[in-house]
Write a protein that holds these residues in place. Structure first.
Motif, PDB file in Angstrom:
ATOM      1  N   THR A 118       0.839  -1.202   0.000  1.00 29.36           N
ATOM      2  CA  THR A 118       0.000   0.000   0.000  1.00 29.36           C
ATOM      3  C   THR A 118       0.870   1.247   0.000  1.00 29.36           C
ATOM      4  O   THR A 118       0.531   2.263  -0.629  1.00 29.36           O
ATOM      5  N   ALA A 145      -5.963  -0.308   2.352  1.00 33.32           N
ATOM      6  CA  ALA A 145      -6.464   0.681   1.394  1.00 33.32           C
ATOM      7  C   ALA A 145      -7.391   1.662   2.099  1.00 33.32           C
ATOM      8  O   ALA A 145      -7.292   2.888   1.904  1.00 33.32           O
ATOM      9  N   CYS A 152     -10.427  -0.252  -3.140  1.00 27.35           N
ATOM     10  CA  CYS A 152      -9.838  -1.586  -3.252  1.00 27.35           C
ATOM     11  C   CYS A 152     -10.801  -2.502  -3.995  1.00 27.35           C
ATOM     12  O   CYS A 152     -11.997  -2.574  -3.670  1.00 27.35           O
TER      13      CYS A 152
END
Length: 405
Positions: A118, A145, A152
């Motif tokens: 991420t 996310a 996502c």
């Protein structure tokens, strides 16, 4: 590109270690120069190890939780964390430890990986993440996310357990159950068409994200801090990313002068697939297999990757395969020790038990347990029969359970 405290310098091909690439952008489809139509090779992140302070980095610290503790030896941590890592190491018998990764924020080891992937998405300015996952990886990607303010998309299989579906939905992920063979092709289209950042595999044989396994190195760091250098580590294995990360973490400890060897790293696959065991037996960098039935869905994979071959080969470990009966026995043993694990997660202990009495002459052994039993198929369907509210009925139930006065 900001690097925070990271000493990361670039990316290196595992197919040909002489090939180096810049640190940015992260390579999400393996090495672009060594792959063939049949085999794709991953890349790994390299560091300015000479600038590291091993004594300071691995000194006892009151800081618990969050990969920030290991920032110099990780890719830049640009995404906010959730307190991942610093999981418990539980001694279930003298010299035998279980590294319980269910203590992570989404109850699996995948949180270590997704903190790093991420961060890569944040670093390149992607609008969101895309992942193909049977459960744990998708739930973790969705959580990180959400934490980073990104969308996502999760491609999963048609038999996604309802409890995992609810877990994904809670984080606001777009969940797309599709036939298993369609997941990776559709993932590639989402990445190409919408610009989402892929945090799982895009290639023929598994390569995955360059930054992901770096998060898994911290499992090795924590084991070393807690019990020193083990003689062996048994790792539940699907694509081999965790296996590689644990090996690389111990290899870095040796490189930094903190140990003189690397423990044997044993892969523990389900016998229903076992692509890594086949690749090693046949001397191949990776292979495809036909998948048989198994309830260990988190580690049932038709394809392996070169990372796993490196970890087992370079550490002198073994590629073990376990049937569902062995996994269930290990799962019950862990439950008796107070640890509720997913069936797939019991593969580490099952692997140890498959070899007989553990050899503790060179140090303790560690079995990694990757995820909570909450993630198993069928969880939530059990209903205990009510008991009448009188002593005779209660006593009968207790006697049936072996509890008597």
């Amino acid at each position: 590109m900001p690097t925070e405290d990271s000493l990361a310098t670039g990316q290196r091909s595992l197919g040909d270690p002489s090939l180096d690439f810049p640190l940015w952008p992260p390579l999400t489809a393996g090495c672009p120069r060594t792959g063939t139509d049949d085999v794709s090779y991953p890349v790994e992140v390299d560091y300015a190890y000479g600038k590291a302070d091993p004594a300071g980095l691995f000194a006892p610290s009151p800081v618990r939780g969050g990969l920030e503790r290991w920032a110099p030896l990780l890719p830049p941590l640009l995404a906010p964390g959730l307190g991942e890592g610093a999981t418990a190491l539980v001694e279930i018998e003298p010299g035998v430890y279980v590294k319980d990764e269910s203590r992570n924020p989404t109850w699996s080891h995948k949180d270590r990986l997704n903190r790093c992937t991420t961060s890569a998405a944040v670093g390149v300015g992607a609008p969101g993440l895309a992942v193909a996952s049977s459960g744990n990886h998708g739930a973790s990607a969705a959580a990180y996310a959400a934490r980073a303010g990104l969308r996502c998309v999760v491609f999963t299989g048609p038999d996604l357990p309802p409890n995992v579906d609810a877990f994904l939905d809670a984080y606001g992920a777009v969940v797309l159950p599709v036939p298993w063979e369609a997941r990776w092709p559709l993932l590639r289209q989402v990445v190409d068409r919408l610009g989402l950042h892929p945090v799982s595999n895009l290639t023929t044989t598994h390569t995955g994200h360059a930054y992901g396994p770096e998060g898994y190195k911290t499992v090795a760091y924590e084991i070393f801090q807690d019990v020193g250098l083990p003689s062996a580590v048994f790792v539940p294995t699907g694509y081999g990313e965790l296996l590689f990360g644990v090996w690389k973490g111990f290899a870095e400890l040796r490189r930094l002068g903190l140990t003189d060897r690397v423990p044997r790293i044993h892969s523990c696959e389900t016998a229903a697939s076992g692509p890594l065991a086949r690749a090693i037996a046949e001397g191949l960098p990776a292979t495809h297999v036909t998948v048989g039935p198994s309830d260990a869905y988190s580690i049932t994979s038709p394809v392996s990757g070169y990372r796993g071959v490196l970890a087992v080969r370079e550490s002198g470990g073994r590629a073990l395969t376990l049937d569902d009966g062995q996994l269930a026995d290990a799962q019950r043993e862990l439950a008796r020790a107070g640890l509720w694990t997913e069936l797939s997660s019991a593969a580490g202990l099952a692997g140890l038990r498959s070899l007989g009495e553990p050899d503790l002459s060179e140090g303790p052994v560690v079995c990694v347990s990757t995820s909570s039993g909450f993630k198993d198929k069928g969880v939530g369907t059990r209903r205990t029969e009510p008991v009448a509210p009188d002593w005779d009925a209660v006593a009968r139930r207790l006697r049936a359970a072996g509890i008597t006065d």
